[in-house]
Write a protein that holds these residues in place. Structure first.
Motif, short mmCIF file in Angstrom:
data_model
loop_
_atom_site.label_atom_id
_atom_site.label_comp_id
_atom_site.label_asym_id
_atom_site.label_seq_id
_atom_site.Cartn_x
_atom_site.Cartn_y
_atom_site.Cartn_z
N GLY A 209 -8.97 6.78 7.52
CA GLY A 209 -10.16 6.16 7.28
C GLY A 209 -10.10 5.06 6.27
O GLY A 209 -11.06 4.46 5.68
N LEU A 210 -8.87 4.80 5.73
CA LEU A 210 -8.44 3.69 4.85
C LEU A 210 -8.63 2.28 5.10
O LEU A 210 -8.05 2.03 6.29
CB LEU A 210 -7.51 3.98 4.05
CG LEU A 210 -7.41 5.60 3.22
CD1 LEU A 210 -5.93 5.75 2.85
CD2 LEU A 210 -8.63 5.54 2.18
N PRO A 211 -9.12 1.54 4.53
CA PRO A 211 -9.09 0.18 4.94
C PRO A 211 -7.75 -0.71 4.87
O PRO A 211 -7.73 -1.72 3.98
CB PRO A 211 -10.15 -0.44 4.22
CG PRO A 211 -10.19 0.19 2.83
CD PRO A 211 -9.82 1.47 3.29
N ALA B 267 -6.05 1.73 -5.19
CA ALA B 267 -7.17 1.94 -4.30
C ALA B 267 -7.86 3.23 -4.88
O ALA B 267 -9.12 3.22 -4.76
CB ALA B 267 -6.63 2.08 -2.86
N LYS B 268 -7.34 4.39 -5.20
CA LYS B 268 -7.94 5.50 -5.51
C LYS B 268 -8.85 5.14 -6.80
O LYS B 268 -9.85 5.69 -7.00
CB LYS B 268 -7.11 6.65 -5.93
CG LYS B 268 -6.59 7.43 -4.51
CD LYS B 268 -5.48 8.50 -4.94
CE LYS B 268 -5.15 8.81 -3.57
NZ LYS B 268 -3.87 9.79 -3.67
N PHE C 16 0.74 -1.08 -0.21
CA PHE C 16 0.01 -0.07 0.05
C PHE C 16 0.80 1.15 0.20
O PHE C 16 0.66 2.40 0.77
CB PHE C 16 -0.98 0.02 1.27
CG PHE C 16 -2.27 0.85 1.01
CD1 PHE C 16 -3.05 0.47 -0.21
CD2 PHE C 16 -2.77 1.70 1.68
CE1 PHE C 16 -4.16 1.04 -0.63
CE2 PHE C 16 -3.68 2.52 1.69
CZ PHE C 16 -4.54 2.25 0.45
N GLY C 17 2.03 1.40 -0.77
CA GLY C 17 2.62 2.34 -1.04
C GLY C 17 2.16 3.36 -2.24
O GLY C 17 0.70 3.35 -2.31
N ALA D 68 -6.44 -3.44 2.10
CA ALA D 68 -5.17 -3.13 1.83
C ALA D 68 -4.39 -3.90 2.78
O ALA D 68 -4.78 -3.74 4.00
CB ALA D 68 -4.74 -1.67 1.52
N LEU D 69 -3.32 -4.59 2.33
CA LEU D 69 -2.26 -5.14 3.39
C LEU D 69 -1.01 -4.59 3.16
O LEU D 69 -0.60 -4.35 2.05
CB LEU D 69 -2.21 -6.66 3.27
CG LEU D 69 -3.35 -7.26 3.39
CD1 LEU D 69 -3.18 -8.88 2.68
CD2 LEU D 69 -3.67 -7.60 4.95
#
Length: 188
Positions: A67-69, A40-41, A32-33, A52-53
């Motif tokens: 607030g991102l998963p 994701a966007k 998730f860099g 995301a991991l």
């Protein structure tokens, strides 16, 4: 090595599973860099849910505060993949920087979730072929794609038509980038 170990926090698969239970038909993003967050966007703009991991504890903390998963977890571990809902996911996207980590994650996903489509950022065409052997559905070789897009922009800026630039880029992509594998005497 010390920095990498310091960034790692404990993976709590039970806590991840509890928080991820509400997700179904989502996309699992491993890494998730910049690339993972861009994916994701795009997914978010289309209304596609994702989980995301990442192995950078600080990044996960910052993303969760927004607030991102995002969750701390190793995408090559089956317990983490299961907890993140890989069995309920539509697809997996791997944007991890380290080729060996990507190889392990693709293998784990393909072996334990064989129906899951796996899209991967690879280093180059050679790495892409290896990832395909491990079970990747599609691989985007990062350096090659960035170079092709940059070349296309330059072509149009010096007078080539957008159609000609697109045609040339398509020719290089054809045949799994074979025409780009040897440049200046170096192999990919």
């Amino acid at each position: 090595i010390g920095n990498r170990l310091q960034q790692r926090g404990p993976t709590d698969a039970a806590a991840l599973q509890e928080q991820a239970e509400a997700y179904t038909d989502h996309v699992l993003i491993a890494g998730f860099g910049r690339v993972g967050q861009t994916v994701a966007k795009v997914l978010g703009a289309a209304g596609v849910p994702y989980i995301a991991l990442d192995l950078d504890h600080g990044r996960v903390t910052r993303c969760r505060a927004r607030g991102l998963p995002a969750f701390y977890g190793d995408a090559s571990r089956v317990d983490v993949l299961s907890a993140a809902g890989a069995g309920r996911a539509r697809a997996a996207v791997l944007t991890v920087d380290h080729p060996a980590d990507v190889d392990r994650a693709v293998s784990a996903l393909h072996q334990h979730f064989p129906e899951l489509r796996i899209f991967v950022r690879g280093r180059d065409p050679l790495h892409g072929r290896r990832l395909a052997q491990f079970g990747a559905t599609a691989v985007v070789p990062e350096a090659v794609e960035a170079s092709l897009q940059l070349g296309s922009i330059v072509l149009t800026s010096v007078g080539a038509s957008a159609e000609d630039a697109a045609r040339l880029v398509a020719q290089f992509r054809q045949g799994d980038y074979a025409a780009l594998e040897v440049i200046a005497g170096e192999e990919s």
